[in-house]
Design a protein around this motif. Structure first.
Motif, PDB file in Angstrom:
ATOM      1  N   ASN A   1       0.780  -1.230   0.187  1.00  0.00           N
ATOM      2  CA  ASN A   1       0.060  -0.021   0.065  1.00  0.00           C
ATOM      3  C   ASN A   1       0.834   1.211   0.044  1.00  0.00           C
ATOM      4  OD1 ASN A   1      -2.158   2.009   0.827  1.00  0.00           O
ATOM      5  ND2 ASN A   1      -3.510   0.309   0.850  1.00  0.00           N
TER       6      ASN A   1
ATOM      7  N   ARG B   1      -8.340  -5.721   6.723  1.00  0.00           N
ATOM      8  CA  ARG B   1      -8.118  -4.667   6.354  1.00  0.00           C
ATOM      9  C   ARG B   1      -8.674  -3.423   6.928  1.00  0.00           C
ATOM     10  NH1 ARG B   1      -5.212  -7.451   3.696  1.00  0.00           N
ATOM     11  NH2 ARG B   1      -5.151  -7.856   1.681  1.00  0.00           N
TER      12      ARG B   1
ATOM     13  N   LYS C   1      -0.713  -4.243   5.919  1.00  0.00           N
ATOM     14  CA  LYS C   1      -1.392  -4.220   4.708  1.00  0.00           C
ATOM     15  C   LYS C   1      -1.982  -2.831   4.308  1.00  0.00           C
ATOM     16  CE  LYS C   1      -0.987  -8.592   3.392  1.00  0.00           C
ATOM     17  NZ  LYS C   1      -0.341  -9.141   2.304  1.00  0.00           N
ATOM     18  N   ASN C   2      -2.248  -2.130   5.240  1.00  0.00           N
ATOM     19  CA  ASN C   2      -3.011  -0.906   5.045  1.00  0.00           C
ATOM     20  C   ASN C   2      -2.220   0.468   5.643  1.00  0.00           C
ATOM     21  OD1 ASN C   2      -5.725  -2.561   4.907  1.00  0.00           O
ATOM     22  ND2 ASN C   2      -5.436  -0.988   3.460  1.00  0.00           N
TER      23      ASN C   2
ATOM     24  N   SER D   1     -11.268  -7.802   1.457  1.00  0.00           N
ATOM     25  CA  SER D   1     -10.978  -6.541   1.169  1.00  0.00           C
ATOM     26  C   SER D   1     -12.123  -5.408   1.424  1.00  0.00           C
ATOM     27  CB  SER D   1     -10.837  -6.466  -0.455  1.00  0.00           C
ATOM     28  OG  SER D   1      -9.599  -7.318  -1.044  1.00  0.00           O
TER      29      SER D   1
ATOM     30  N   GLU E   1      -3.268   4.663   6.295  1.00  0.00           N
ATOM     31  CA  GLU E   1      -4.199   5.685   6.320  1.00  0.00           C
ATOM     32  C   GLU E   1      -3.640   6.950   6.860  1.00  0.00           C
ATOM     33  OE1 GLU E   1      -7.915   5.523   5.059  1.00  0.00           O
ATOM     34  OE2 GLU E   1      -6.484   4.207   4.040  1.00  0.00           O
TER      35      GLU E   1
ATOM     36  N   ARG F   1      -9.525   0.924   7.147  1.00  0.00           N
ATOM     37  CA  ARG F   1      -9.883   2.335   6.503  1.00  0.00           C
ATOM     38  C   ARG F   1     -10.434   3.330   7.207  1.00  0.00           C
ATOM     39  NH1 ARG F   1      -7.202   1.822   1.518  1.00  0.00           N
ATOM     40  NH2 ARG F   1      -7.760  -0.129   0.344  1.00  0.00           N
TER      41      ARG F   1
ATOM     42  N   GLN G   1     -13.204  -1.289   0.662  1.00  0.00           N
ATOM     43  CA  GLN G   1     -13.066  -0.151  -0.117  1.00  0.00           C
ATOM     44  C   GLN G   1     -14.105   0.902   0.172  1.00  0.00           C
ATOM     45  OE1 GLN G   1     -10.218   0.540  -1.400  1.00  0.00           O
ATOM     46  NE2 GLN G   1     -10.854   2.822  -2.125  1.00  0.00           N
TER      47      GLN G   1
END
Length: 260
Positions: free
Chosen positions: A39, A126, A80-81, A238, A83, A128, A240
């Motif tokens: 990412n 994940r 993995k992520n 996943s 922000e 977000r 999004q």
């Protein structure tokens, strides 16, 4: 953010940079990490962060790409992520160690920057932030979607801060990002979840939660239904978000790995 550079995270340790208008290849960071790059997140028009299966996060400056600004160590498994909270200017990362870690990039040195664990849950896949950074969404391999409302990254949530996970099955058509909803909310913690045991139910409406003032980091637990998968369970691989935070798109795999 200024749309002048397109960055690409690659499976073989590389990061590619392109001019998005002309499609011209600008540069290849051939050894950006020691494992797959997962990412990339821009903090401003020149500084960006990358994360990798090598368990690290790296900060880069577009003006000096021959070397990293610094490498951040804190995760113990694949990261993995990434922000970035534009309100607090904190970097937020998540990995397969189950940890969400926040980093104070305003106080970085060559050795890294101050960080602390913000949240932990088993089976994390994940993470977000909504575009306004008011909510954090976390998907898990055990089929749960966690939503932290009225997000306050300055207040770390210790393991065990919430009672044992209590959840109710919610249809996938539910409005999971609307802060104005007064429907039932499942409240609890995934920290001590036992997949083999039954789930007890406890509902609390958002309106009742707000009677004593707006609680920060209030947790909502959802189990989105996947058609035909009610009895077999699913892994939310996943996650999004809509650019305005109006909806979320989930990719689910059955626990038997024979359906997506």
């Amino acid at each position: 953010p200024c749309r002048s550079v397109l960055t690409v995270a690659c499976e073989q340790t590389e990061v590619l940079l392109f001019d998005p208008i002309s499609s011209k290849h600008i540069k290849t960071l051939s050894e950006a990490h020691e494992d797959c790059v997962n990412n990339i997140r821009f903090l401003d028009n020149r500084l960006f962060a990358t994360c990798s299966d090598d368990t690290t996060i790296a900060l880069w400056d577009l003006r000096k790409l021959n070397t990293k600004v610094c490498t951040l160590h804190g995760h113990t498994s694949w990261v993995k992520n990434i922000e970035y909270d534009t309100n607090t200017r904190l970097l937020v990362t998540s990995g397969f160690d189950g940890n969400v870690i926040i980093w104070d990039t305003n106080r970085c040195t060559e050795d890294g920057c101050p960080h602390k664990k913000f949240f932990h849950t088993r089976f994390l896949m994940r993470m977000r932030l909504t575009p306004d950074c008011s909510k954090m969404l976390i998907s898990t391999s055990s089929g749960y979607l966690l939503i932290l409302h009225d997000l306050d990254l300055n207040k770390s949530l210790e393991v065990g801060s919430y009672p044992i996970l209590r959840a109710r099955r919610t249809t996938s058509s539910s409005d999971i990002t609307s802060s104005g909803s007064s429907g039932p909310r499942a409240v609890g913690s995934p920290c001590h979840q036992n997949d083999s045991g039954p789930l007890s139910e406890k509902h609390m409406s958002r309106s009742s939660q707000r009677e004593g003032g707006s609680p920060r980091n209030s947790l909502e637990v959802l189990t989105p239904e996947v058609p035909g998968e009610r009895d077999r369970g699913n892994c939310i691989t996943s996650l999004q978000l809509h650019p305005k935070g109006w909806a979320t798109l989930l990719r689910c795999s059955s626990n038997t790995d024979d359906q997506e």
